[in-house]
Motif scaffolding. Structure first.
Motif, PDB file in Angstrom:
ATOM      1  N   SER A 142       0.819  -1.229   0.043  1.00  0.00           N
ATOM      2  CA  SER A 142       0.170   0.002   0.219  1.00  0.00           C
ATOM      3  C   SER A 142       0.938   1.237  -0.013  1.00  0.00           C
ATOM      4  O   SER A 142       0.540   1.976  -0.795  1.00  0.00           O
ATOM      5  CB  SER A 142      -0.964  -0.112   1.310  1.00  0.00           C
ATOM      6  OG  SER A 142      -1.600   1.115   1.350  1.00  0.00           O
ATOM      7  N   ILE A 143       1.808   1.273   0.841  1.00  0.00           N
ATOM      8  CA  ILE A 143       2.935   2.299   0.886  1.00  0.00           C
ATOM      9  C   ILE A 143       3.566   2.623  -0.614  1.00  0.00           C
ATOM     10  O   ILE A 143       3.421   3.747  -1.036  1.00  0.00           O
ATOM     11  CB  ILE A 143       3.651   2.273   1.988  1.00  0.00           C
ATOM     12  CG1 ILE A 143       3.153   2.150   3.207  1.00  0.00           C
ATOM     13  CG2 ILE A 143       4.951   3.197   1.799  1.00  0.00           C
ATOM     14  CD1 ILE A 143       4.056   1.777   4.437  1.00  0.00           C
ATOM     15  N   ILE A 144       3.920   1.484  -1.158  1.00  0.00           N
ATOM     16  CA  ILE A 144       4.465   1.707  -2.134  1.00  0.00           C
ATOM     17  C   ILE A 144       3.558   2.117  -3.545  1.00  0.00           C
ATOM     18  O   ILE A 144       4.056   2.985  -4.224  1.00  0.00           O
ATOM     19  CB  ILE A 144       5.341   0.279  -2.746  1.00  0.00           C
ATOM     20  CG1 ILE A 144       6.472  -0.115  -1.804  1.00  0.00           C
ATOM     21  CG2 ILE A 144       5.786   0.297  -4.309  1.00  0.00           C
ATOM     22  CD1 ILE A 144       7.028  -1.318  -1.826  1.00  0.00           C
ATOM     23  N   ASP A 145       2.607   1.483  -3.564  1.00  0.00           N
ATOM     24  CA  ASP A 145       1.436   1.850  -4.528  1.00  0.00           C
ATOM     25  C   ASP A 145       1.146   3.515  -4.320  1.00  0.00           C
ATOM     26  O   ASP A 145       0.943   4.403  -5.340  1.00  0.00           O
ATOM     27  CB  ASP A 145      -0.020   1.282  -4.250  1.00  0.00           C
ATOM     28  CG  ASP A 145       0.360  -0.455  -4.839  1.00  0.00           C
ATOM     29  OD1 ASP A 145       1.437  -0.797  -5.223  1.00  0.00           O
ATOM     30  OD2 ASP A 145      -0.631  -1.272  -4.403  1.00  0.00           O
ATOM     31  N   ASN A 146       0.904   3.918  -3.043  1.00  0.00           N
ATOM     32  CA  ASN A 146       0.588   5.155  -2.814  1.00  0.00           C
ATOM     33  C   ASN A 146       1.679   6.159  -3.097  1.00  0.00           C
ATOM     34  O   ASN A 146       1.457   7.291  -3.510  1.00  0.00           O
ATOM     35  CB  ASN A 146       0.126   5.397  -1.316  1.00  0.00           C
ATOM     36  CG  ASN A 146      -1.144   4.905  -1.092  1.00  0.00           C
ATOM     37  OD1 ASN A 146      -2.223   4.944  -1.993  1.00  0.00           O
ATOM     38  ND2 ASN A 146      -1.567   4.317   0.128  1.00  0.00           N
ATOM     39  N   ARG A 147       2.904   5.775  -2.978  1.00  0.00           N
ATOM     40  CA  ARG A 147       4.068   6.406  -3.359  1.00  0.00           C
ATOM     41  C   ARG A 147       3.988   6.711  -5.055  1.00  0.00           C
ATOM     42  O   ARG A 147       4.432   7.661  -5.334  1.00  0.00           O
ATOM     43  CB  ARG A 147       5.459   5.744  -2.878  1.00  0.00           C
ATOM     44  CG  ARG A 147       6.661   6.493  -3.140  1.00  0.00           C
ATOM     45  CD  ARG A 147       7.756   5.629  -2.923  1.00  0.00           C
ATOM     46  NE  ARG A 147       7.985   4.828  -1.710  1.00  0.00           N
ATOM     47  CZ  ARG A 147       8.620   3.824  -1.516  1.00  0.00           C
ATOM     48  NH1 ARG A 147       9.311   3.001  -2.322  1.00  0.00           N
ATOM     49  NH2 ARG A 147       8.764   3.335  -0.063  1.00  0.00           N
ATOM     50  N   ALA A 148       3.807   5.751  -5.541  1.00  0.00           N
ATOM     51  CA  ALA A 148       3.531   5.934  -7.065  1.00  0.00           C
ATOM     52  C   ALA A 148       2.637   6.704  -7.573  1.00  0.00           C
ATOM     53  O   ALA A 148       2.764   7.496  -8.364  1.00  0.00           O
ATOM     54  CB  ALA A 148       3.425   4.323  -7.657  1.00  0.00           C
ATOM     55  N   LEU A 149       1.389   6.535  -6.828  1.00  0.00           N
ATOM     56  CA  LEU A 149       0.375   7.665  -7.026  1.00  0.00           C
ATOM     57  C   LEU A 149       0.960   9.092  -6.802  1.00  0.00           C
ATOM     58  O   LEU A 149       0.386   9.995  -7.406  1.00  0.00           O
ATOM     59  CB  LEU A 149      -1.010   7.381  -6.413  1.00  0.00           C
ATOM     60  CG  LEU A 149      -1.805   6.128  -6.722  1.00  0.00           C
ATOM     61  CD1 LEU A 149      -2.806   6.030  -5.649  1.00  0.00           C
ATOM     62  CD2 LEU A 149      -2.364   6.352  -7.963  1.00  0.00           C
ATOM     63  N   ASP A 150       1.376   9.433  -5.619  1.00  0.00           N
ATOM     64  CA  ASP A 150       1.987  10.527  -5.442  1.00  0.00           C
ATOM     65  C   ASP A 150       2.956  11.206  -6.273  1.00  0.00           C
ATOM     66  O   ASP A 150       2.827  12.278  -6.831  1.00  0.00           O
ATOM     67  CB  ASP A 150       2.799  10.429  -4.158  1.00  0.00           C
ATOM     68  CG  ASP A 150       1.580  10.441  -2.759  1.00  0.00           C
ATOM     69  OD1 ASP A 150       0.525  10.633  -2.839  1.00  0.00           O
ATOM     70  OD2 ASP A 150       2.203  10.148  -1.602  1.00  0.00           O
ATOM     71  N   ASP A 151       3.862  10.370  -6.975  1.00  0.00           N
ATOM     72  CA  ASP A 151       4.683  10.521  -8.165  1.00  0.00           C
ATOM     73  C   ASP A 151       3.876  11.088  -9.295  1.00  0.00           C
ATOM     74  O   ASP A 151       4.109  12.036 -10.049  1.00  0.00           O
ATOM     75  CB  ASP A 151       5.668   9.450  -8.431  1.00  0.00           C
ATOM     76  CG  ASP A 151       6.642   9.231  -7.505  1.00  0.00           C
ATOM     77  OD1 ASP A 151       6.759  10.009  -6.379  1.00  0.00           O
ATOM     78  OD2 ASP A 151       7.235   8.129  -7.143  1.00  0.00           O
ATOM     79  N   ASP A 152       2.825  10.344  -9.549  1.00  0.00           N
ATOM     80  CA  ASP A 152       1.900  10.667 -10.778  1.00  0.00           C
ATOM     81  C   ASP A 152       1.101  11.931 -10.619  1.00  0.00           C
ATOM     82  O   ASP A 152       1.141  12.683 -11.600  1.00  0.00           O
ATOM     83  CB  ASP A 152       0.666   9.467 -10.758  1.00  0.00           C
ATOM     84  CG  ASP A 152       1.479   7.945 -11.342  1.00  0.00           C
ATOM     85  OD1 ASP A 152       2.647   8.224 -11.821  1.00  0.00           O
ATOM     86  OD2 ASP A 152       0.681   7.016 -11.442  1.00  0.00           O
ATOM     87  N   GLU A 153       0.747  12.084  -9.240  1.00  0.00           N
ATOM     88  CA  GLU A 153       0.087  13.507  -8.950  1.00  0.00           C
ATOM     89  C   GLU A 153       0.898  14.496  -9.292  1.00  0.00           C
ATOM     90  O   GLU A 153       0.664  15.583  -9.683  1.00  0.00           O
ATOM     91  CB  GLU A 153      -0.324  13.410  -7.725  1.00  0.00           C
ATOM     92  CG  GLU A 153      -1.736  12.610  -7.473  1.00  0.00           C
ATOM     93  CD  GLU A 153      -2.706  12.828  -8.515  1.00  0.00           C
ATOM     94  OE1 GLU A 153      -3.101  14.111  -8.663  1.00  0.00           O
ATOM     95  OE2 GLU A 153      -3.170  11.994  -9.085  1.00  0.00           O
TER      96      GLU A 153
END
Length: 165
Positions: A142-153
């Motif tokens: 979840s942390i890694i997935d959210n990190r990727a989402l933050d990068d996309d944003e």
């Protein structure tokens, strides 16, 4: 005693940024009080109600025995049947990952409760370790997935501001 040791591909701060909100939520749900992370400290205590496996409601006193962001969170859950201890201890590894040691232990009140706790532990420890490791890996994902989402944003915001200029 249950102990799970894992290397996780997240920083200690990222891990604690998932653990701490659940602690604050538990305090809010149990007491109605809104507590901020800087108010958590060693020996912070609150009371809550839990349902037993038999469906009975029981009072529990929770004491945060150690809290040091982002290194250790340890809590003791005291009830009529005994004390449960839970600890997350995190170290930053040289490769930037985290070494996590998760521990749960139970001390029954009285000889029968202690024997019962020991017997249940003997039967269920292996499954419990697997379940805990699975839950911790889900947190990591979840942390890694959210990190990727933050990068996309961030990339979207950058593109938008560049297109406006």
């Amino acid at each position: 005693m249950i102990e799970v040791n894992l290397e996780m591909e997240v920083t200690p701060e990222e891990l604690f940024d998932v653990i701490v909100p659940s602690i604050l939520y538990d305090i809010k749900e149990s007491t109605g009080k809104t507590v901020k992370v800087n108010q958590l400290h060693d020996n912070y205590t609150y009371k809550k109600k839990l349902k037993s496996k038999m469906g009975k409601e029981a009072g529990v006193r929770v004491t945060i025995t150690r809290f040091e962001y982002p290194v250790v969170y340890e809590a003791k859950f005291e009830s009529a049947s005994g004390d449960n201890l839970m600890r997350y201890e995190v170290e930053r590894l040289e490769n930037g990952n985290s070494g996590l040691s998760y521990v749960e232990d139970f001390a029954g009140s009285g000889k029968m409760a202690a024997m019962n706790g020991w017997l249940i532990g003997l039967v269920y420890n292996h499954k419990a370790k697997k379940d805990i490791a699975k839950r911790l890996r889900a947190m990591e994902k979840s942390i890694i997935d959210n990190r990727a989402l933050d990068d996309d944003e961030f990339l979207k915001e950058t593109e938008t501001s560049e297109n406006e200029n």
